[in-house]
Structure formats: C-alpha cells, structure tokens
Design a protein around this motif. Sequence first.
Motif, PDB file in Angstrom:
ATOM      1  N   VAL A  39       0.012  -7.566  -0.122  1.00 53.08           N
ATOM      2  CA  VAL A  39       0.322  -6.350   0.628  1.00 53.08           C
ATOM      3  C   VAL A  39      -0.221  -6.546   2.041  1.00 53.08           C
ATOM      4  O   VAL A  39      -1.424  -6.773   2.221  1.00 53.08           O
ATOM      5  N   MET A  40       0.668  -6.511   3.040  1.00 54.29           N
ATOM      6  CA  MET A  40       0.251  -6.682   4.431  1.00 54.29           C
ATOM      7  C   MET A  40       0.278  -5.345   5.160  1.00 54.29           C
ATOM      8  O   MET A  40       1.200  -4.550   4.974  1.00 54.29           O
ATOM      9  N   ASN A  80       1.308  -2.303  18.048  1.00 52.70           N
ATOM     10  CA  ASN A  80       2.750  -2.460  18.201  1.00 52.70           C
ATOM     11  C   ASN A  80       3.476  -2.294  16.869  1.00 52.70           C
ATOM     12  O   ASN A  80       2.909  -2.528  15.800  1.00 52.70           O
ATOM     13  N   THR A  81       4.736  -1.922  16.948  1.00 54.76           N
ATOM     14  CA  THR A  81       5.589  -1.835  15.760  1.00 54.76           C
ATOM     15  C   THR A  81       6.182  -3.205  15.459  1.00 54.76           C
ATOM     16  O   THR A  81       6.651  -3.903  16.363  1.00 54.76           O
ATOM     17  N   ASP A 104       1.417   1.118   8.642  1.00 52.63           N
ATOM     18  CA  ASP A 104       2.373   0.887   7.555  1.00 52.63           C
ATOM     19  C   ASP A 104       2.029  -0.396   6.801  1.00 52.63           C
ATOM     20  O   ASP A 104       1.461  -1.341   7.362  1.00 52.63           O
ATOM     21  N   VAL A 105       2.408  -0.432   5.512  1.00 50.96           N
ATOM     22  CA  VAL A 105       2.192  -1.627   4.691  1.00 50.96           C
ATOM     23  C   VAL A 105       3.513  -2.063   4.074  1.00 50.96           C
ATOM     24  O   VAL A 105       4.447  -1.266   3.940  1.00 50.96           O
ATOM     25  N   SER A 106       3.569  -3.335   3.686  1.00 49.34           N
ATOM     26  CA  SER A 106       4.747  -3.862   3.007  1.00 49.34           C
ATOM     27  C   SER A 106       4.317  -5.012   2.101  1.00 49.34           C
ATOM     28  O   SER A 106       3.300  -5.667   2.355  1.00 49.34           O
ATOM     29  N   ILE A 107       5.095  -5.243   1.032  1.00 48.95           N
ATOM     30  CA  ILE A 107       4.767  -6.265   0.035  1.00 48.95           C
ATOM     31  C   ILE A 107       5.626  -7.509   0.278  1.00 48.95           C
ATOM     32  O   ILE A 107       6.836  -7.400   0.506  1.00 48.95           O
ATOM     33  N   TYR A 108       4.990  -8.681   0.202  1.00 52.61           N
ATOM     34  CA  TYR A 108       5.704  -9.938   0.410  1.00 52.61           C
ATOM     35  C   TYR A 108       5.327 -10.943  -0.681  1.00 52.61           C
ATOM     36  O   TYR A 108       4.146 -11.134  -0.975  1.00 52.61           O
TER      37      TYR A 108
END
Length: 221
Positions: free
Chosen positions: A47-48, A54-55, A91-95
């Motif tokens: 999870v990053m 910045n976006t 925000d987070v996202s899974i990789y």
Amino acid sequence: MRRVLLFIGLVSILTGLKAQNELEIANIREPGVTNYSLDDSVNVEVVMRNVGPNTIFATDLITFDIKISTVDTTIFRTVDRVANTNLSPTDVSIYTLLTNFPLNTQNNYEVCVGVAGTANYPTNTSKVSAPCVSFPVGIKKNELKADKLYYVEGQLRFRLSETPQQARYRILDLSGKVLKSGTLKAEKNQQVYFQAPANGLYFLQLESNEGNPSTQKFIVR
C-alpha cells in the motif's frame, strides 16, 4: 543580464521543486508474517501513500525498490508500475510488485520495499525508512492420511496417501484414551488388528517423521 540570470535561477528552483514529491510505503500486504514451506511462492503487494504536496496522476509511472534477503543472499529488484488512478496528497493505492516469487531455500527471509519516485517527480523526499517484513521458510511437511478407512471383524483396514517411512499409529476412543498404538508397515495398504471394546466412534491418528500428525474417525458397528 543580472535579471536574466535571476529569472533562470528562479525557473531552475521551481522546476526542481516540481520534480520532488513525498511518497511512502504505508504497509506491506504480502507476504505476511507467517510460516512458509520450502518451494512455496509469494506475492509482493504494498500500500503506497502519496504524502504530497503534488498530485500523482493516473498515467504517471512509479518506481519501487525491492530487497529480498536471507542470511546468505540478497536480491534487489526495481519495478515500475503505472499509478492507474489520480492520487491526491494523503491518498493511498495498492500495487502488486511481484507474483509467485519462489522460496527455494530453507532460511529466514526479509522483504523490504521502498519508493524511488515517479516519472513526473523522480525525487522522493520521504525520510521514512523502507518497511520490511520477515518470515521463516522451513521444510514442507505433508500430512499422512488414510483413505478408504473401515473396520470389519476385528481389523481396521485403510490405504495411505503415500508409502510411509517410520510412521506410527494410535487408536483412541471418544475420551482421548489410547486403546492401541504401533508402527505401520512401509506400504500403502494397511491393516491393524483391533478388538473394539464396544460399538461407537473411534479415531485413528497417524504420524511420520516427515509429516504433521493427522486424525481421522471411523465407526464400529
């Protein structure tokens, strides 16, 4: 001339600031802190979090650094993944970074993952250390199991899932009392002479030096 130099310097500073952003690995989802067996394989999934300012846009390319080490060896991998979604600050996202990485040695493993940066923001300003997860890898142990288990005329007959080596059996009643125990023959088809004291439910427990113990029930009518 001085104004031109100041302008160029200001542009360089702004460009440098724009090329920086803070990214961190919030946690490592896989592999887990558990026991693995030799010849198992694991995925590396993280999870990053985009700390900002910045976006990160969906088309940006994120570079991850992976270190997989044991007592004897260390492997480094660099993996690029498309962001796939816009990530505003916080925000987070899974990789998923690796799939089916083989665990081919009996050892203690450690997996560490960090973020180098992205194509648009190649400098990651995060001071947070790359998180790691550790887990042991041992010899795979198979359960010795009995198929076609049945009792007839004072004999317990069954077929083993594999030919046993130095395997033992125990027969127990419902209270857990051991009624009979012994060593199995080194063949798949087995028969054990056992005079059940009464009709009812009993348990056959099998154990070998190479495997985990297994318990199966049988009925005497």
